[in-house]
Scaffold this motif. Structure first.
Motif, PDB file in Angstrom:
ATOM      1  N   MET A   1       0.850  -1.175   0.000  1.00 42.62           N
ATOM      2  CA  MET A   1       0.000   0.000   0.000  1.00 42.62           C
ATOM      3  C   MET A   1       0.897   1.240   0.000  1.00 42.62           C
ATOM      4  SD  MET A   1      -3.202   1.064   0.023  1.00 42.62           S
ATOM      5  CE  MET A   1      -3.906  -0.550   0.223  1.00 42.62           C
ATOM      6  N   LYS A   2       0.460   2.260  -0.734  1.00 44.48           N
ATOM      7  CA  LYS A   2       1.163   3.545  -0.795  1.00 44.48           C
ATOM      8  C   LYS A   2       0.165   4.643  -0.445  1.00 44.48           C
ATOM      9  CE  LYS A   2       4.141   1.907  -4.496  1.00 44.48           C
ATOM     10  NZ  LYS A   2       4.624   2.154  -5.857  1.00 44.48           N
ATOM     11  N   ILE A   3       0.691   5.789  -0.058  1.00 45.32           N
ATOM     12  CA  ILE A   3      -0.161   6.953   0.187  1.00 45.32           C
ATOM     13  C   ILE A   3       0.299   8.070  -0.733  1.00 45.32           C
ATOM     14  CG2 ILE A   3      -0.875   8.718   1.848  1.00 45.32           C
ATOM     15  CD1 ILE A   3      -0.651   6.604   4.033  1.00 45.32           C
ATOM     16  N   PHE A   4      -0.671   8.683  -1.400  1.00 44.48           N
ATOM     17  CA  PHE A   4      -0.389   9.767  -2.330  1.00 44.48           C
ATOM     18  C   PHE A   4      -1.038  11.056  -1.844  1.00 44.48           C
ATOM     19  CE2 PHE A   4      -0.080   5.843  -4.680  1.00 44.48           C
ATOM     20  CZ  PHE A   4       1.103   6.000  -5.378  1.00 44.48           C
ATOM     21  N   GLU A   5      -0.285  12.138  -1.944  1.00 41.09           N
ATOM     22  CA  GLU A   5      -0.772  13.461  -1.567  1.00 41.09           C
ATOM     23  C   GLU A   5      -1.123  14.225  -2.837  1.00 41.09           C
ATOM     24  OE1 GLU A   5       1.196  15.931   1.616  1.00 41.09           O
ATOM     25  OE2 GLU A   5       1.749  17.075  -0.175  1.00 41.09           O
ATOM     26  N   PHE A   6      -2.380  14.572  -2.967  1.00 38.53           N
ATOM     27  CA  PHE A   6      -2.850  15.383  -4.086  1.00 38.53           C
ATOM     28  C   PHE A   6      -2.708  16.844  -3.664  1.00 38.53           C
ATOM     29  CE2 PHE A   6      -4.370  11.318  -5.059  1.00 38.53           C
ATOM     30  CZ  PHE A   6      -4.900  11.273  -6.340  1.00 38.53           C
ATOM     31  N   TRP A  16      -5.322  13.232   0.656  1.00 32.27           N
ATOM     32  CA  TRP A  16      -4.500  12.026   0.682  1.00 32.27           C
ATOM     33  C   TRP A  16      -5.343  10.808   0.344  1.00 32.27           C
ATOM     34  CZ3 TRP A  16      -4.083  16.175   3.853  1.00 32.27           C
ATOM     35  CH2 TRP A  16      -2.829  16.794   3.919  1.00 32.27           C
ATOM     36  N   VAL A  17      -4.741   9.925  -0.462  1.00 35.10           N
ATOM     37  CA  VAL A  17      -5.395   8.700  -0.911  1.00 35.10           C
ATOM     38  C   VAL A  17      -4.424   7.533  -0.712  1.00 35.10           C
ATOM     39  CG1 VAL A  17      -6.379   7.491  -2.900  1.00 35.10           C
ATOM     40  CG2 VAL A  17      -6.725   9.952  -2.655  1.00 35.10           C
ATOM     41  N   ALA A  18      -4.919   6.426  -0.194  1.00 28.81           N
ATOM     42  CA  ALA A  18      -4.123   5.198  -0.069  1.00 28.81           C
ATOM     43  C   ALA A  18      -4.529   4.252  -1.194  1.00 28.81           C
ATOM     44  CB  ALA A  18      -4.363   4.538   1.281  1.00 28.81           C
ATOM     45  N   ALA A  19      -3.528   3.741  -1.902  1.00 27.38           N
ATOM     46  CA  ALA A  19      -3.773   2.821  -3.013  1.00 27.38           C
ATOM     47  C   ALA A  19      -2.481   2.073  -3.314  1.00 27.38           C
ATOM     48  CB  ALA A  19      -4.248   3.590  -4.245  1.00 27.38           C
ATOM     49  N   ASN A  20      -2.581   1.048  -4.144  1.00 27.96           N
ATOM     50  CA  ASN A  20      -1.400   0.249  -4.484  1.00 27.96           C
ATOM     51  C   ASN A  20      -0.526   0.886  -5.554  1.00 27.96           C
ATOM     52  OD1 ASN A  20      -1.762  -1.879  -2.644  1.00 27.96           O
ATOM     53  ND2 ASN A  20      -3.373  -2.710  -3.932  1.00 27.96           N
ATOM     54  N   SER A  21      -1.051   1.873  -6.291  1.00 33.88           N
ATOM     55  CA  SER A  21      -0.273   2.532  -7.338  1.00 33.88           C
ATOM     56  C   SER A  21      -0.827   3.934  -7.567  1.00 33.88           C
ATOM     57  CB  SER A  21      -0.351   1.735  -8.647  1.00 33.88           C
ATOM     58  OG  SER A  21      -1.675   1.812  -9.175  1.00 33.88           O
ATOM     59  N   LEU A  22      -0.081   4.731  -8.284  1.00 34.60           N
ATOM     60  CA  LEU A  22      -0.537   6.087  -8.615  1.00 34.60           C
ATOM     61  C   LEU A  22      -1.820   6.036  -9.441  1.00 34.60           C
ATOM     62  CD1 LEU A  22      -0.251   9.138  -8.703  1.00 34.60           C
ATOM     63  CD2 LEU A  22       1.346   8.863 -10.610  1.00 34.60           C
ATOM     64  N   VAL A  23      -1.873   5.146 -10.409  1.00 31.93           N
ATOM     65  CA  VAL A  23      -3.078   5.017 -11.245  1.00 31.93           C
ATOM     66  C   VAL A  23      -4.285   4.636 -10.380  1.00 31.93           C
ATOM     67  CG1 VAL A  23      -4.156   3.698 -13.111  1.00 31.93           C
ATOM     68  CG2 VAL A  23      -1.813   4.521 -13.361  1.00 31.93           C
ATOM     69  N   ALA A  24      -4.095   3.695  -9.464  1.00 30.78           N
ATOM     70  CA  ALA A  24      -5.193   3.291  -8.577  1.00 30.78           C
ATOM     71  C   ALA A  24      -5.621   4.455  -7.683  1.00 30.78           C
ATOM     72  CB  ALA A  24      -4.785   2.097  -7.733  1.00 30.78           C
ATOM     73  N   ALA A  25      -4.665   5.269  -7.240  1.00 35.58           N
ATOM     74  CA  ALA A  25      -4.993   6.435  -6.414  1.00 35.58           C
ATOM     75  C   ALA A  25      -5.811   7.456  -7.204  1.00 35.58           C
ATOM     76  CB  ALA A  25      -3.717   7.080  -5.880  1.00 35.58           C
ATOM     77  N   ILE A  26      -5.444   7.687  -8.449  1.00 35.14           N
ATOM     78  CA  ILE A  26      -6.193   8.626  -9.292  1.00 35.14           C
ATOM     79  C   ILE A  26      -7.600   8.095  -9.536  1.00 35.14           C
ATOM     80  CG2 ILE A  26      -6.336   9.653 -11.597  1.00 35.14           C
ATOM     81  CD1 ILE A  26      -3.217   9.744 -11.529  1.00 35.14           C
TER      82      ILE A  26
END
Length: 89
Positions: A1-6, A16-26
């Protein structure tokens, strides 16, 4: 799992979104918020939050100061990811 900051730089807000990849987060972000590519501007950004920073990121409910957790705790309770939080709410 990764966390991405928009980073919405024109309005100085973050989400912030948690997802397995950047594409999944978007995908998660767009399906949750109804946002699409036309809502992004050239100075907006999406960056991965290093896992080493997760314990330093504290989530709290403004209506209940005692209700708080770190990103690490959030991911443990939400192993499938999703929208975590935002500064504009």
């Amino acid at each position: 799992m990764k966390i991405f900051e928009f980073q919405w730089n024109r309005i100085e807000e973050k989400e912030w979104v948690a997802a397995n990849s950047l594409v999944a987060a978007i995908r998660e972000y767009c399906s949750t918020t109804g946002c699409d590519w036309t809502d992004w501007e050239d100075n907006d950004d999406i960056v991965e939050v290093p896992e080493s920073e997760w314990d330093k990121c504290l989530l709290h409910d403004p209506d209940n100061v005692d209700d708080q957790m770190t990103f690490t705790q959030w991911v443990k309770e939400n192993p499938h990811g999703g929208m975590i939080c935002g500064t504009m709410y």
